[in-house]
Motif scaffolding. Structure first.
Motif, PDB file in Angstrom:
ATOM      1  N   UNK A 127      65.604 -11.229  14.740  1.00 33.98           N
ATOM      2  CA  UNK A 127      66.518 -11.245  15.884  1.00 33.98           C
ATOM      3  C   UNK A 127      67.942 -11.571  15.448  1.00 33.98           C
ATOM      4  N   UNK A 128      68.899 -11.062  16.240  1.00 35.50           N
ATOM      5  CA  UNK A 128      70.322 -11.201  15.939  1.00 35.50           C
ATOM      6  C   UNK A 128      71.033 -11.687  17.194  1.00 35.50           C
ATOM      7  N   UNK A 129      71.977 -12.605  17.022  1.00 35.23           N
ATOM      8  CA  UNK A 129      72.906 -12.944  18.092  1.00 35.23           C
ATOM      9  C   UNK A 129      74.317 -12.765  17.562  1.00 35.23           C
ATOM     10  N   UNK A 130      75.228 -12.428  18.463  1.00 34.72           N
ATOM     11  CA  UNK A 130      76.632 -12.261  18.078  1.00 34.72           C
ATOM     12  C   UNK A 130      77.437 -13.426  18.643  1.00 34.72           C
ATOM     13  N   UNK A 131      78.315 -13.967  17.816  1.00 35.75           N
ATOM     14  CA  UNK A 131      79.190 -15.059  18.222  1.00 35.75           C
ATOM     15  C   UNK A 131      80.623 -14.563  18.304  1.00 35.75           C
ATOM     16  N   UNK A 132      81.386 -15.171  19.182  1.00 32.41           N
ATOM     17  CA  UNK A 132      82.811 -14.870  19.220  1.00 32.41           C
ATOM     18  C   UNK A 132      83.466 -15.405  17.943  1.00 32.41           C
ATOM     19  N   UNK A 133      84.602 -14.835  17.616  1.00 30.90           N
ATOM     20  CA  UNK A 133      85.324 -15.264  16.422  1.00 30.90           C
ATOM     21  C   UNK A 133      85.652 -16.752  16.477  1.00 30.90           C
ATOM     22  N   UNK A 134      86.141 -17.200  17.626  1.00 34.56           N
ATOM     23  CA  UNK A 134      86.529 -18.603  17.770  1.00 34.56           C
ATOM     24  C   UNK A 134      85.332 -19.537  17.593  1.00 34.56           C
ATOM     25  N   UNK A 135      84.209 -19.187  18.220  1.00 30.70           N
ATOM     26  CA  UNK A 135      83.012 -20.013  18.119  1.00 30.70           C
ATOM     27  C   UNK A 135      82.487 -20.039  16.691  1.00 30.70           C
ATOM     28  N   UNK A 136      82.477 -18.898  16.038  1.00 33.58           N
ATOM     29  CA  UNK A 136      81.977 -18.784  14.673  1.00 33.58           C
ATOM     30  C   UNK A 136      82.752 -19.705  13.739  1.00 33.58           C
ATOM     31  N   UNK A 137      84.071 -19.652  13.782  1.00 36.15           N
ATOM     32  CA  UNK A 137      84.889 -20.492  12.907  1.00 36.15           C
ATOM     33  C   UNK A 137      84.737 -21.965  13.252  1.00 36.15           C
ATOM     34  N   UNK A 138      84.649 -22.275  14.543  1.00 38.72           N
ATOM     35  CA  UNK A 138      84.535 -23.678  14.958  1.00 38.72           C
ATOM     36  C   UNK A 138      83.223 -24.284  14.485  1.00 38.72           C
ATOM     37  N   UNK A 139      82.118 -23.564  14.641  1.00 41.86           N
ATOM     38  CA  UNK A 139      80.823 -24.096  14.248  1.00 41.86           C
ATOM     39  C   UNK A 139      80.683 -24.232  12.735  1.00 41.86           C
ATOM     40  N   UNK A 140      81.403 -23.407  11.994  1.00 40.54           N
ATOM     41  CA  UNK A 140      81.343 -23.486  10.535  1.00 40.54           C
ATOM     42  C   UNK A 140      82.373 -24.451   9.949  1.00 40.54           C
ATOM     43  N   UNK A 141      83.247 -24.977  10.786  1.00 39.48           N
ATOM     44  CA  UNK A 141      84.272 -25.922  10.344  1.00 39.48           C
ATOM     45  C   UNK A 141      85.176 -25.306   9.274  1.00 39.48           C
ATOM     46  N   UNK A 142      85.560 -24.065   9.493  1.00 38.52           N
ATOM     47  CA  UNK A 142      86.510 -23.433   8.581  1.00 38.52           C
ATOM     48  C   UNK A 142      87.783 -23.089   9.337  1.00 38.52           C
ATOM     49  N   UNK A 143      88.852 -22.931   8.588  1.00 34.78           N
ATOM     50  CA  UNK A 143      90.177 -22.767   9.155  1.00 34.78           C
ATOM     51  C   UNK A 143      90.312 -21.398   9.833  1.00 34.78           C
ATOM     52  N   UNK A 144      90.404 -21.410  11.127  1.00 36.23           N
ATOM     53  CA  UNK A 144      90.491 -20.169  11.885  1.00 36.23           C
ATOM     54  C   UNK A 144      91.725 -19.357  11.482  1.00 36.23           C
TER      55      UNK A 144
END
Length: 203
Positions: free
Chosen positions: A181-198
């Motif tokens: 299964x696959x889910x898609x995340x928004x760009x903002x959410x993806x960077x925030x959850x990974x703690x990387x510099x947006x």
């Protein structure tokens, strides 16, 4: 300019983390999901491992996540053959040495490792082991990713890795996702959850 896209996949066991290979192996293209052109895996799980795999069309993310100055945590649920003793668990926690893929010795240093008594209750992962075969489940958290590192770590304390499931990368969790299964995340959410510099990777 098209916006980049970001995906979370529960990679099944016996599938390589690639869309193209010269070898006759199961590929990510077998997943029933319309990934856009240019999608690639961020890091890899080997064919025999399963669990959380991130994919994106943004080529900057791998460098930001795995090659940047700030280390990022990855959590692995590991089933090993036989019961692990308190002493061998302590050895893993304090750090072990093994030969890395480049042929040089590597020492892990202190590592977060704990026993998991009920993987189904805690992670939604069914045990699947025959009741008469003794084994242990461990949760190993790393901020590095040498080739086959987890398997080599448990081997140094004389246990064979029977199953390896990545259950988290920073705050992106495998949760109750089923294999394939696959889910898609928004760009903002993806960077925030990974703690990387947006700002460093969004454009």
């Amino acid at each position: 300019m098209n916006k980049h896209r970001y995906f979370v996949l529960h990679k099944p066991r016996n599938m390589v983390s690639q869309f193209i290979s010269a070898d006759a192996v199961p590929l990510l293209g077998a997943i029933d999901f319309p990934f856009p052109e240019g999608t690639h895996a961020i890091g890899r799980l080997d064919k025999d491992s399963e669990g959380l795999l991130l994919l994106t069309t943004n080529k900057k993310v791998t460098r930001l996540l795995f090659e940047g100055p700030v280390p990022h945590r990855r959590d692995y649920l590991v089933m090993v053959k036989n019961r692990i003793s308190a002493e061998r668990l302590r050895l893993l926690q304090e750090g072990v040495s093994f030969i890395a893929a480049d042929g040089l010795p590597h020492h892990t240093g202190p590592v977060s490792v704990r026993l998991v008594e009920d993987p189904l209750a805690e992670f939604g992962i069914a045990d699947q082991r025959p009741a008469h075969i003794p084994s242990s489940w461990l949760l190993i958290s790393l901020c590095e990713g040498k080739y086959h590192q987890v398997r080599k770590m448990v081997s140094t304390v004389h246990h064979r890795c029977r199953r390896l499931i990545r259950v988290a990368i920073e705050d992106i969790l495998l949760g109750d996702m089923k294999p394939g299964t696959v889910i898609e995340l928004s760009e903002e959410t993806f960077f925030r959850l990974l703690h990387i510099d947006y700002d460093a990777g969004a454009n």
